[in-house]
Design a protein around this motif. Structure first.
Motif, PDB file in Angstrom:
ATOM      1  N   VAL A 217     -17.507  -7.344 -61.736  1.00 25.53           N
ATOM      2  CA  VAL A 217     -18.934  -8.044 -61.477  1.00 25.53           C
ATOM      3  C   VAL A 217     -19.928  -7.211 -61.477  1.00 25.53           C
ATOM      4  O   VAL A 217     -20.427  -6.342 -60.821  1.00 25.53           O
ATOM      5  CB  VAL A 217     -18.915  -8.779 -60.946  1.00 25.53           C
ATOM      6  N   LYS A 218     -20.904  -7.489 -61.985  1.00 26.92           N
ATOM      7  CA  LYS A 218     -22.533  -6.867 -62.527  1.00 26.92           C
ATOM      8  C   LYS A 218     -22.879  -6.499 -61.172  1.00 26.92           C
ATOM      9  O   LYS A 218     -23.584  -5.784 -61.314  1.00 26.92           O
ATOM     10  CB  LYS A 218     -23.549  -7.895 -63.588  1.00 26.92           C
ATOM     11  N   GLU A 219     -23.177  -7.953 -60.209  1.00 31.79           N
ATOM     12  CA  GLU A 219     -23.954  -6.738 -58.770  1.00 31.79           C
ATOM     13  C   GLU A 219     -22.927  -6.800 -58.119  1.00 31.79           C
ATOM     14  O   GLU A 219     -23.544  -5.893 -57.197  1.00 31.79           O
ATOM     15  CB  GLU A 219     -23.822  -9.400 -58.604  1.00 31.79           C
ATOM     16  N   ILE A 220     -22.174  -6.156 -58.541  1.00 28.80           N
ATOM     17  CA  ILE A 220     -21.338  -5.427 -57.383  1.00 28.80           C
ATOM     18  C   ILE A 220     -21.352  -3.739 -58.809  1.00 28.80           C
ATOM     19  O   ILE A 220     -21.815  -2.923 -58.306  1.00 28.80           O
ATOM     20  CB  ILE A 220     -20.107  -5.721 -56.677  1.00 28.80           C
ATOM     21  N   GLY A 221     -20.326  -3.959 -59.550  1.00 30.06           N
ATOM     22  CA  GLY A 221     -19.950  -2.991 -60.504  1.00 30.06           C
ATOM     23  C   GLY A 221     -19.144  -1.609 -59.859  1.00 30.06           C
ATOM     24  O   GLY A 221     -19.042  -1.177 -60.620  1.00 30.06           O
ATOM     25  N   SER A 222     -18.822  -1.368 -58.978  1.00 33.74           N
ATOM     26  CA  SER A 222     -18.258  -0.219 -58.975  1.00 33.74           C
ATOM     27  C   SER A 222     -17.851  -0.200 -57.290  1.00 33.74           C
ATOM     28  O   SER A 222     -18.442  -0.788 -56.029  1.00 33.74           O
ATOM     29  CB  SER A 222     -19.196   0.788 -58.294  1.00 33.74           C
ATOM     30  N   ILE A 223     -16.784   0.174 -56.580  1.00 33.00           N
ATOM     31  CA  ILE A 223     -16.634   0.503 -55.519  1.00 33.00           C
ATOM     32  C   ILE A 223     -17.303   1.523 -54.247  1.00 33.00           C
ATOM     33  O   ILE A 223     -17.587   0.359 -53.348  1.00 33.00           O
ATOM     34  CB  ILE A 223     -15.314   1.225 -54.751  1.00 33.00           C
TER      35      ILE A 223
END
Length: 673
Positions: A217-223
């Motif tokens: 999701v854009k608001e997170i994007g990665s671990i």
């Protein structure tokens, strides 16, 4: 903006899933039941098929059913909300409390087959060994276990359905079990195994999809971005009792307390749940140990992965505009009701995610409901009606009362859950408090099957002493901590922890002391002579006696002893590995996870989740399910259903991992299903 979160789906979606899918599953299972009767001569109108699936369920289906047994809506929702509150250690503790108990149950399952191969319920063993008084005590314990487990699951599921669709909470509470009651009524335990597999198949795919959506999701994007967001949130709102106030540490006091509480409580929830015993009785002798061990190990990943992703995503996203409660934080009531995961899924996947989670909760709820209905109805028909009301009950009468039990359960449990809801008791309260009333029966129950030295007096007195001590400690601790005894105080961590530990351990010295004061030794052969299969006619008695003799051939005895040793190894191995060497050892390390360690943690949890998907979804097909489905779809009759059986194999096979065929004539019909 109003503080009231608007449901992402219309009420029609809620009624469509709860009622529509319920009817569809009911009709589907009715068709499957008739097809199995035609192709494999499985008659669900006999007690042996309805209650224990002819003791012929294979490894793959057993493992899938075990995974399904821990896909509680309570587990999915509870692991997420507690990770949100206390940190990532919670998911590991929850997973450990599931896997260790199931692997221990593999030992119970094979020992039950060795000593009581014709048993139908746990309570039957108690009655034969300890008599009427003990039997009545265990009826109360087991009914409480099934009722409270069912109620807890239904409370969490109905609250989540309401939050996702706006459907009235009472309506969802009553309607969720309806379709389950219909297909359980017609299909019995075999329908439970089949729906467990189908539900597991769908749920695991959705859960894997949800974890991927959370990361991308854009608001997170990665671990790494998820790590940074949680670290930033912890600086604003540190977690009390955690090392460094961080969610990203294994040194969490509340997670440790919950872990101890939940490991012990789950021991009670498994051992005193007659549904787990019936699945053990139903497994083929070759499937009992590998099925439970494989399913137990695989079940670890679901609360670990979903709890970690759901809980930490809520921490990271709560302050962003996509979160449903924005700009406010979630209230304590929303959190304790299990709405953390629904809100996260709404945020990352919108209406599609809400619909997927709605379907997941429905599947998880109905799968557990079916097992609980069978367990409760079996107690009503076999242990109450057949034991005290009509001691000469026929097979048809027992089935009739099993059906009555299913109908009664589908009405009584929603009513009780509604009463809990109106009284301010939520899913979290039941999750924490249940061990106080069911744990006292654990050790005496285990000893009833594993230790011939436990006396009748010890079995009767020790759980009663445990109940009295546990309730006293539970309520006394609640008053000592909070100065009052209320729903809030009695559902808090420390009162429940002290009460559950007391309930579990007090019966141990009590039963040992009483048993050693006036020792006696139980003859295990009594189980074989007094517990017989339910036959439709007297003509089958001689056949049953012959099968019993074959079952206890020297080769079969050797095989079951070997499997018992393997079960003991896995029970100890998972307890040491999943409890002592993992979360408990890491609790001693005063560290906050680095970004690289957190990344590895997330990747391993995802790999583990995919392993569970393979075990639950595809192994049952590889293990013979695909061939059986093909037979059913073509409308053919299996050769074994028409009476053809395998010839006995050489006795040297007793040293292998496969049981001797000569002792498995009846159960070979579905060994590879």
């Amino acid at each position: 903006m109003s503080d009231q979160v608007q449901p992402p789906l219309p009420q029609g979606a809620g009624y469509g899933v709860v009622v529509g899918f319920g009817v569809a599953f009911a009709l589907g299972m009715i068709w499957v039941t008739r097809a199995l009767k035609k192709s494999f001569n499985e008659d669900n109108k006999t007690t042996e098929t309805f209650m224990v699936a002819d003791r012929a369920v294979g490894t793959g289906l057993t493992a899938s059913a075990v995974i399904s047994s821990w896909l509680y809506s309570t587990a999915l929702l509870g692991a997420s909300l507690l990770t949100y509150k206390y940190g990532l250690a919670l998911g590991v503790w929850w997973g450990a409390s599931a896997s260790t108990m199931v692997c221990f149950l593999s030992l119970i399952s094979i020992e039950a087959k060795r000593r009581a191969p014709n048993a139908h319920t746990l309570l039957e063993l108690i009655r034969v060994r300890y008599g009427t008084i003990a039997h009545l005590i265990w009826i109360v314990f087991c009914l409480l276990t099934n009722i409270l487990n069912f109620s807890s699951m239904l409370l969490g599921a109905s609250a989540a359905v309401t939050s996702l669709t706006g459907m009235d909470v009472i309506a969802s509470t009553y309607l969720l079990p309806v379709g389950v009651g219909v297909y359980t009524y017609f299909g019995g335990l075999r329908a439970t195994f089949l729906t467990d597999y189908l539900h597991t198949f769908i749920i695991m795919i959705i859960l894997v999809w949800i974890t991927i959506k959370i990361i991308v999701v854009k608001e997170i994007g990665s671990i790494g971005a998820l790590y940074d967001a949680v670290i930033a949130a912890d600086k604003e709102n540190p977690v009390q009792g955690n090392y460094g106030g961080s969610h990203l540490t294994m040194r969490s006091e509340q997670c440790l307390y919950f872990g101890i509480l939940h490991v012990i409580s789950n021991f009670g929830a498994v051992i005193m749940d007659t549904g787990f015993w019936q699945k053990g009785f139903s497994a083929n002798v070759a499937a009992a140990v590998p099925g439970y061990v494989l399913g137990g190990v695989a079940s670890f990943s679901v609360p670990w992965a979903i709890g970690t992703f759901g809980g930490l995503a809520a921490v990271a996203l709560e302050s962003t505009s996509i979160f449903p409660t924005y700009p406010r934080a979630m209230t304590a009531e929303e959190v304790s009701s299990g709405l953390v995961l629904p809100y996260v899924v709404q945020a990352v996947a919108g209406k599609a995610g809400a619909g997927a989670l709605l379907l997941t909760i429905f599947m998880a709820c109905t799968s557990i409901a079916s097992a609980q209905m069978i367990a409760i109805s079996s107690i009503i028909s076999f242990d109450i009606y057949g034991t005290y009301i009509n001691k000469k009950a026929t097979d048809k009468q027992l089935i009739t009362w099993s059906h009555i039990g299913v109908v009664a359960t589908s009405l009584v449990i929603p009513t009780l859950s509604t009463a809990f809801n109106k009284g301010g008791v939520d899913m979290t309260w039941l999750l924490y408090a249940i061990g106080n009333v069911i744990n006292p029966g654990c050790i005496p129950t285990v000893f009833a099957l594993l230790w011939k030295g436990q006396t009748k007096a010890a079995a009767i007195i020790s759980p009663l002493v445990g109940v009295c001590c546990a309730i006293s400690v539970w309520l006394g601790t609640a008053y000592a901590y909070f100065g009052e005894i209320t729903v809030a105080s009695t559902g808090s961590t420390m009162p429940c922890l002290f009460g559950c530990v007391t309930a579990f351990f007090v019966p141990l010295p009590t039963t040992l002391f009483i048993s050693f004061v006036r020792p006696s030794s139980f003859d295990w052969s009594v189980f074989r002579t007094q517990i017989r299969k339910v036959r439709q006619s007297e003509q089958n008695v001689a056949e049953a006696d012959q099968e019993s003799e074959e079952w206890f051939s020297p080769e079969m005895k050797q095989y079951m002893r070997k499997m018992s040793r393997w079960a003991s190894f896995w029970a100890v191995f998972t307890l040491i590995g999943h409890v002592f060497l993992w979360p408990l050892a890491m609790y001693g390390a005063k560290i906050v996870f680095s970004k690289s360690l957190f990344t590895a943690w997330i990747v391993v949890s995802l790999v583990y989740l995919w392993f569970t998907l393979i075990v639950g979804n595809f192994y049952p097909l590889y293990d013979g399910g695909a061939r059986k489905i093909w037979v059913v779809l073509r409308g053919r009759v299996s050769p074994k259903a028409s009476g053809e059986v395998d010839t006995p194999q050489d006795s040297s096979d007793a040293s292998s991992d496969r049981p001797p065929k000569q002792a498995n004539v009846e159960t070979k019909v579905l060994t590879d299903s």
